[in-house]
Design a protein around this motif. Sequence first.
Motif, PDB file in Angstrom:
ATOM      1  N   MET A 112       0.633  -1.266  -0.283  1.00  0.00           N
ATOM      2  CA  MET A 112      -0.112   0.018   0.553  1.00  0.00           C
ATOM      3  C   MET A 112       0.725   1.584   0.259  1.00  0.00           C
ATOM      4  SD  MET A 112      -3.567   1.039   2.006  1.00  0.00           S
ATOM      5  CE  MET A 112      -3.737  -0.591   1.493  1.00  0.00           C
ATOM      6  N   SER A 113       0.544   1.844  -0.490  1.00  0.00           N
ATOM      7  CA  SER A 113       1.738   3.278  -1.042  1.00  0.00           C
ATOM      8  C   SER A 113       0.565   4.210  -0.224  1.00  0.00           C
ATOM      9  CB  SER A 113       1.209   3.924  -2.020  1.00  0.00           C
ATOM     10  OG  SER A 113       0.300   4.534  -2.517  1.00  0.00           O
ATOM     11  N   GLY A 114       1.947   5.520  -0.095  1.00  0.00           N
ATOM     12  CA  GLY A 114       1.785   6.887   1.113  1.00  0.00           C
ATOM     13  C   GLY A 114       0.589   7.509   0.061  1.00  0.00           C
ATOM     14  N   CYS A 115       0.649   8.211   1.425  1.00  0.00           N
ATOM     15  CA  CYS A 115      -0.321  10.005   0.648  1.00  0.00           C
ATOM     16  C   CYS A 115       0.269  10.979   0.135  1.00  0.00           C
ATOM     17  CB  CYS A 115      -1.043  10.967   1.917  1.00  0.00           C
ATOM     18  SG  CYS A 115      -1.669  11.923   1.689  1.00  0.00           S
ATOM     19  N   GLU A 116      -0.036  11.121  -0.935  1.00  0.00           N
ATOM     20  CA  GLU A 116       0.483  11.862  -2.491  1.00  0.00           C
ATOM     21  C   GLU A 116      -0.255  13.257  -2.227  1.00  0.00           C
ATOM     22  OE1 GLU A 116       1.471   8.359  -5.890  1.00  0.00           O
ATOM     23  OE2 GLU A 116      -0.427   9.100  -5.636  1.00  0.00           O
ATOM     24  N   SER A 117      -0.578  13.303  -1.188  1.00  0.00           N
ATOM     25  CA  SER A 117      -1.450  14.940  -1.153  1.00  0.00           C
ATOM     26  C   SER A 117      -0.107  16.155  -1.871  1.00  0.00           C
ATOM     27  CB  SER A 117      -1.636  15.405  -0.046  1.00  0.00           C
ATOM     28  OG  SER A 117      -1.964  16.972   0.718  1.00  0.00           O
ATOM     29  N   ARG A 161       0.686  18.701  -0.051  1.00  0.00           N
ATOM     30  CA  ARG A 161       0.933  19.356   1.426  1.00  0.00           C
ATOM     31  C   ARG A 161       2.115  17.748   1.664  1.00  0.00           C
ATOM     32  NH1 ARG A 161      -4.291  19.706   1.180  1.00  0.00           N
ATOM     33  NH2 ARG A 161      -5.070  21.699   0.431  1.00  0.00           N
ATOM     34  N   PRO A 162       2.852  17.924   1.972  1.00  0.00           N
ATOM     35  CA  PRO A 162       3.965  17.203   3.188  1.00  0.00           C
ATOM     36  C   PRO A 162       2.439  15.784   3.772  1.00  0.00           C
ATOM     37  CG  PRO A 162       5.010  19.128   2.667  1.00  0.00           C
ATOM     38  CD  PRO A 162       3.730  19.225   2.847  1.00  0.00           C
ATOM     39  N   CYS A 163       3.370  14.648   3.968  1.00  0.00           N
ATOM     40  CA  CYS A 163       2.295  14.014   4.495  1.00  0.00           C
ATOM     41  C   CYS A 163       2.892  12.363   4.738  1.00  0.00           C
ATOM     42  CB  CYS A 163       0.869  14.159   3.290  1.00  0.00           C
ATOM     43  SG  CYS A 163      -0.153  12.894   4.626  1.00  0.00           S
ATOM     44  N   HIS A 165      -3.666   8.526  -4.808  1.00  0.00           N
ATOM     45  CA  HIS A 165      -3.190   8.005  -3.439  1.00  0.00           C
ATOM     46  C   HIS A 165      -3.016   9.208  -2.882  1.00  0.00           C
ATOM     47  CE1 HIS A 165      -1.551   4.799  -6.472  1.00  0.00           C
ATOM     48  NE2 HIS A 165      -2.728   3.597  -5.326  1.00  0.00           N
ATOM     49  N   TYR A 166      -4.410   8.863  -1.512  1.00  0.00           N
ATOM     50  CA  TYR A 166      -4.461  10.241  -0.354  1.00  0.00           C
ATOM     51  C   TYR A 166      -5.234   9.715   1.320  1.00  0.00           C
ATOM     52  CZ  TYR A 166      -4.336  13.079  -3.906  1.00  0.00           C
ATOM     53  OH  TYR A 166      -3.919  13.957  -5.170  1.00  0.00           O
ATOM     54  N   CYS A 167      -4.170   9.704   1.754  1.00  0.00           N
ATOM     55  CA  CYS A 167      -5.160   9.741   3.270  1.00  0.00           C
ATOM     56  C   CYS A 167      -6.315  10.592   3.627  1.00  0.00           C
ATOM     57  CB  CYS A 167      -3.584  10.423   4.130  1.00  0.00           C
ATOM     58  SG  CYS A 167      -4.002  12.008   4.664  1.00  0.00           S
ATOM     59  N   THR A 168      -6.820   9.883   5.011  1.00  0.00           N
ATOM     60  CA  THR A 168      -8.086  10.223   5.219  1.00  0.00           C
ATOM     61  C   THR A 168      -8.592  11.898   4.916  1.00  0.00           C
ATOM     62  OG1 THR A 168      -8.869   8.141   5.724  1.00  0.00           O
ATOM     63  CG2 THR A 168     -10.535   9.564   6.140  1.00  0.00           C
ATOM     64  N   GLN A 169      -7.366  12.198   5.181  1.00  0.00           N
ATOM     65  CA  GLN A 169      -7.307  13.794   6.180  1.00  0.00           C
ATOM     66  C   GLN A 169      -7.229  14.627   4.843  1.00  0.00           C
ATOM     67  OE1 GLN A 169      -4.607  14.741   8.425  1.00  0.00           O
ATOM     68  NE2 GLN A 169      -4.479  17.286   8.474  1.00  0.00           N
ATOM     69  N   HIS A 170      -6.847  14.233   3.686  1.00  0.00           N
ATOM     70  CA  HIS A 170      -6.150  14.820   2.521  1.00  0.00           C
ATOM     71  C   HIS A 170      -7.103  14.986   1.511  1.00  0.00           C
ATOM     72  CE1 HIS A 170      -2.381  15.737   4.298  1.00  0.00           C
ATOM     73  NE2 HIS A 170      -2.210  16.880   4.031  1.00  0.00           N
TER      74      HIS A 170
END
Length: 60
Positions: A1-6, A8-10, A32-37
């Motif tokens: 699974m990848s990390g957030c690609e926002s 903004r740094p995340c 791919h984005y985290c829930t926050q972004h």
Amino acid sequence: MSGCESSRPCRRRASYRISVKHSAGDRVVYWHYCTQHFRSETQRLGANEYFRVVDVTALS
């Protein structure tokens, strides 16, 4: 699974995959984005005249 690609740094793990198609072609790109972004990035992509969001997938 990848990390957030926002834009903004995340460092969070991605929770959603957004499939986007550029207006100049048929190629689909996945971001791919985290829930926050997720919401802000989806709105940003939706407002961009060069991209069209074609699918949103929740990652488990």
